[in-house]
Design an enzyme around this catalytic site. Structure first.
Site, PDB file in Angstrom:
ATOM      1  N   CYS A 190      -5.492   0.853   6.268  1.00 39.36           N
ATOM      2  CA  CYS A 190      -5.677   2.320   6.303  1.00 39.36           C
ATOM      3  C   CYS A 190      -6.929   2.754   5.553  1.00 39.36           C
ATOM      4  CB  CYS A 190      -4.442   3.025   5.753  1.00 39.36           C
ATOM      5  SG  CYS A 190      -4.208   2.847   3.975  1.00 39.36           S
ATOM      6  N   CYS A 242       0.849  -1.193   0.000  1.00 33.63           N
ATOM      7  CA  CYS A 242       0.000   0.000   0.000  1.00 33.63           C
ATOM      8  C   CYS A 242       0.886   1.245   0.000  1.00 33.63           C
ATOM      9  CB  CYS A 242      -0.903  -0.026   1.230  1.00 33.63           C
ATOM     10  SG  CYS A 242      -1.900   1.460   1.413  1.00 33.63           S
ATOM     11  N   CYS A 285       0.120   3.195   3.555  1.00 37.21           N
ATOM     12  CA  CYS A 285       0.518   2.705   4.885  1.00 37.21           C
ATOM     13  C   CYS A 285       1.571   1.606   4.861  1.00 37.21           C
ATOM     14  CB  CYS A 285      -0.707   2.211   5.661  1.00 37.21           C
ATOM     15  SG  CYS A 285      -1.282   0.574   5.144  1.00 37.21           S
ATOM     16  N   CYS A 313      -7.428  -0.938   1.073  1.00 38.54           N
ATOM     17  CA  CYS A 313      -6.442  -1.484   2.003  1.00 38.54           C
ATOM     18  C   CYS A 313      -7.141  -1.690   3.345  1.00 38.54           C
ATOM     19  CB  CYS A 313      -5.281  -0.511   2.154  1.00 38.54           C
ATOM     20  SG  CYS A 313      -4.125  -0.972   3.473  1.00 38.54           S
ATOM     21  N   CYS A 342      -8.290  -5.059 -10.156  1.00 35.31           N
ATOM     22  CA  CYS A 342      -7.843  -4.005 -11.070  1.00 35.31           C
ATOM     23  C   CYS A 342      -7.446  -2.811 -10.205  1.00 35.31           C
ATOM     24  CB  CYS A 342      -9.000  -3.651 -12.011  1.00 35.31           C
ATOM     25  SG  CYS A 342      -8.565  -2.462 -13.268  1.00 35.31           S
TER      26      CYS A 342
END
Ligand code: FE
Length: 137
Positions: free
Chosen positions: A100, A48, A51, A97, A120
């Protein structure tokens, strides 16, 4: 799963680029074939960009032809969260995510085996981390 990461828009602004902020925190979409990872083939983990949580493994990346990096599975079932997205008159499943709650992209049921799923994902939401035993990017 690691502890949740919660920050204000102002705090996210300080650590993300304007494009990353638009995608991750405002559920934006980068233009197809413009991101840094749609045509990226190095082995490693895609984390990510907000985070740092590990999200996708290069082993599950496939060429979807869409212009966005595409994966058939997340690294772990609890690394991403999903929620219904009915914006723009479409029924889609948003992928976030789980740590976060930043927007990553969408998941569609037209991917390859073994899952039949296509995650995607916007390149701007990801950071590629090469495996320790592999040469760098
Ligand atoms: Fe995150």
């Amino acid at each position: 799963m690691a502890d949740k990461v919660v920050k204000s828009d102002g705090e996210w602004c300080e650590i993300l680029s304007p494009e990353e902020f638009r995608v991750l925190r405002q559920a934006g979409t980068e233009r197809a074939f413009t991101g840094r990872y749609w045509d990226h083939h190095e082995p490693g983990i895609y984390s990510c960009a907000a985070c740092g949580q590990e999200l996708f493994d290069s082993e599950t990346k496939f060429d979807s032809g869409t212009g966005w990096p595409s994966y058939y599975a997340p690294v772990a079932t609890d690394s991403v969260a999903e929620r219904e997205d009915n914006k723009w008159g479409m029924r889609r499943t948003e992928v976030l995510c789980s740590r976060c709650e930043s927007h990553l992209g969408h998941v569609f049921p037209d991917g390859p085996e073994p899952t039949g799923l296509r995650y995607c994902i916007n390149s701007a939401a990801l950071r590629h981390v090469p495996r320790p035993d592999q040469p760098g990017e």
